[in-house]
Design a protein around this motif. Structure first.
Motif, mmCIF file in Angstrom:
data_model
loop_
_atom_site.group_PDB
_atom_site.id
_atom_site.type_symbol
_atom_site.label_atom_id
_atom_site.label_comp_id
_atom_site.label_asym_id
_atom_site.label_seq_id
_atom_site.Cartn_x
_atom_site.Cartn_y
_atom_site.Cartn_z
ATOM 1 N N ASP A 1 35.078 88.284 -73.109
ATOM 2 C CA ASP A 1 35.675 89.620 -73.169
ATOM 3 C C ASP A 1 36.750 89.724 -72.095
ATOM 4 O O ASP A 1 36.616 90.478 -71.142
ATOM 5 C CB ASP A 1 34.600 90.701 -72.951
ATOM 6 N N TRP A 2 37.767 88.893 -72.248
ATOM 7 C CA TRP A 2 38.898 89.015 -71.350
ATOM 8 C C TRP A 2 40.186 88.925 -72.166
ATOM 9 O O TRP A 2 40.666 87.866 -72.514
ATOM 10 C CB TRP A 2 38.842 88.063 -70.165
ATOM 11 N N PRO A 3 40.695 90.106 -72.511
ATOM 12 C CA PRO A 3 41.890 90.158 -73.354
ATOM 13 C C PRO A 3 43.109 89.575 -72.644
ATOM 14 O O PRO A 3 43.163 89.514 -71.411
ATOM 15 C CB PRO A 3 42.077 91.645 -73.614
ATOM 16 N N ALA B 1 42.783 81.103 -70.108
ATOM 17 C CA ALA B 1 42.542 80.055 -71.105
ATOM 18 C C ALA B 1 41.911 78.825 -70.452
ATOM 19 O O ALA B 1 40.930 78.273 -70.962
ATOM 20 C CB ALA B 1 43.844 79.684 -71.813
ATOM 21 N N ASP B 2 42.462 78.391 -69.321
ATOM 22 C CA ASP B 2 41.887 77.230 -68.639
ATOM 23 C C ASP B 2 40.514 77.567 -68.064
ATOM 24 O O ASP B 2 39.624 76.716 -68.039
ATOM 25 C CB ASP B 2 42.825 76.720 -67.539
ATOM 26 N N GLY B 3 40.326 78.811 -67.640
ATOM 27 C CA GLY B 3 39.010 79.234 -67.143
ATOM 28 C C GLY B 3 37.956 79.158 -68.226
ATOM 29 O O GLY B 3 36.837 78.686 -67.996
ATOM 30 N N GLU B 4 38.308 79.591 -69.425
ATOM 31 C CA GLU B 4 37.385 79.517 -70.562
ATOM 32 C C GLU B 4 36.984 78.071 -70.826
ATOM 33 O O GLU B 4 35.808 77.753 -70.998
ATOM 34 C CB GLU B 4 38.068 80.133 -71.783
ATOM 35 N N VAL C 1 21.260 73.550 -71.715
ATOM 36 C CA VAL C 1 21.448 74.993 -71.849
ATOM 37 C C VAL C 1 21.489 75.338 -73.333
ATOM 38 O O VAL C 1 21.895 74.526 -74.164
ATOM 39 C CB VAL C 1 22.728 75.478 -71.137
ATOM 40 N N THR C 2 21.060 76.549 -73.638
ATOM 41 C CA THR C 2 21.070 77.031 -75.019
ATOM 42 C C THR C 2 21.221 78.546 -74.990
ATOM 43 O O THR C 2 21.024 79.180 -73.950
ATOM 44 C CB THR C 2 19.772 76.603 -75.758
ATOM 45 N N GLY C 3 21.591 79.126 -76.108
ATOM 46 C CA GLY C 3 21.677 80.578 -76.192
ATOM 47 C C GLY C 3 23.104 81.093 -76.184
ATOM 48 O O GLY C 3 24.047 80.366 -76.480
ATOM 49 N N ALA C 4 23.220 82.376 -75.840
ATOM 50 C CA ALA C 4 24.504 83.076 -75.900
ATOM 51 C C ALA C 4 24.929 83.529 -74.511
ATOM 52 O O ALA C 4 24.153 84.154 -73.790
ATOM 53 C CB ALA C 4 24.393 84.276 -76.830
ATOM 54 N N TYR C 5 26.160 83.213 -74.163
ATOM 55 C CA TYR C 5 26.740 83.614 -72.885
ATOM 56 C C TYR C 5 27.855 84.612 -73.145
ATOM 57 O O TYR C 5 28.614 84.470 -74.104
ATOM 58 C CB TYR C 5 27.350 82.409 -72.162
ATOM 59 N N ARG C 6 27.955 85.594 -72.260
ATOM 60 C CA ARG C 6 29.066 86.557 -72.354
ATOM 61 C C ARG C 6 29.751 86.627 -71.003
ATOM 62 O O ARG C 6 29.089 86.728 -69.960
ATOM 63 C CB ARG C 6 28.552 87.940 -72.752
ATOM 64 N N PHE C 7 31.068 86.553 -71.022
ATOM 65 C CA PHE C 7 31.876 86.609 -69.814
ATOM 66 C C PHE C 7 32.798 87.822 -69.923
ATOM 67 O O PHE C 7 33.372 88.074 -70.981
ATOM 68 C CB PHE C 7 32.693 85.318 -69.666
ATOM 69 N N PHE D 1 40.589 83.999 -59.309
ATOM 70 C CA PHE D 1 40.078 84.427 -60.603
ATOM 71 C C PHE D 1 38.605 84.752 -60.416
ATOM 72 O O PHE D 1 37.817 83.905 -60.014
ATOM 73 C CB PHE D 1 40.282 83.304 -61.629
ATOM 74 N N SER D 2 38.256 86.009 -60.669
ATOM 75 C CA SER D 2 36.861 86.449 -60.598
ATOM 76 C C SER D 2 36.451 86.953 -61.974
ATOM 77 O O SER D 2 37.272 87.502 -62.711
ATOM 78 C CB SER D 2 36.707 87.596 -59.595
ATOM 79 N N TYR D 3 35.170 86.769 -62.298
ATOM 80 C CA TYR D 3 34.666 87.251 -63.581
ATOM 81 C C TYR D 3 33.151 87.368 -63.514
ATOM 82 O O TYR D 3 32.505 86.799 -62.636
ATOM 83 C CB TYR D 3 35.086 86.328 -64.733
ATOM 84 N N CYS D 4 32.607 88.100 -64.471
ATOM 85 C CA CYS D 4 31.164 88.286 -64.573
ATOM 86 C C CYS D 4 30.618 87.475 -65.748
ATOM 87 O O CYS D 4 31.324 87.223 -66.725
ATOM 88 C CB CYS D 4 30.830 89.761 -64.816
#
Length: 182
Positions: A38-40, A52-55, A101-107, A122-125
């Motif tokens: 969730d980073w437009p 993009a590189d962070g993703e 690791v498994t499951g769903a991650y949200r950033f 660059f900071s993010y949750c």
């Protein structure tokens, strides 16, 4: 260097995630892992390149865990120095415990600042509430309850390398960050 000077240029209308695709490693993750970023786009070329590189850097670390390789080349493409050493230890812990690791991650909640000297912050949750550790011996996920510690904030310091890639030099994280709580 492999891929350098081959004359292949980006398509006529590149997107942030399409920056010099020939140079970036391909990151194929198993279907039991999903990501929401969730980073437009910001509209700023440098900031969008960092996002993009962070993703890709996040996915590359998970790929190293899945591959059970603490020196997996894709994450080393995005991490240098102190950040690479810390990430190697992080991945090695999964390898030592025969875990993935498994499951769903949200950033979410990205904050990007580019300095004139070619560095950036660059900071993010991260919401780990639906992400789990998987025991590779049993192939079962260790389901955990969502707590304040399920929300992590990351602070990274980056620089643009000679390939035009934003690489992470330093990274600190804090579980249970009040800033990341829903």
């Amino acid at each position: 260097m492999a891929g350098a000077g081959t004359g292949s240029e980006a398509s006529a209308s590149p997107t942030a995630s399409d920056l010099a695709p020939a140079e970036r490693p391909k990151i194929d993750l198993p279907s039991d892992l999903s990501y929401t970023f969730d980073w437009p786009k910001t509209g700023d070329k440098e900031k969008d390149a960092i996002l993009a590189d962070g993703e890709q850097s996040i996915k590359a670390v998970d790929l190293a865990i899945v591959n059970q390789d603490a020196l997996d080349k894709p994450y080393l493409f995005y991490y240098e120095g102190e950040a690479a050493a810390g990430t190697q230890k992080f991945v090695q812990n999964y390898v030592d415990h025969k875990a993935a690791v498994t499951g769903a991650y949200r950033f979410y909640a990205p904050q990007v600042a580019v300095d004139k000297d070619g560095t950036a912050s660059f900071s993010y949750c991260e919401d780990q509430g639906k992400a789990y550790v998987k025991d590779l011996k049993t192939n079962k996920a260790k389901k955990t309850e969502v707590t304040a510690k399920s929300y992590v904030i990351y602070h990274t310091s980056l620089k643009k390398n000679d390939k035009g890639v934003w690489v992470i030099q330093k990274m600190v994280s804090q579980s249970g960050s009040p800033k990341c709580q829903p």
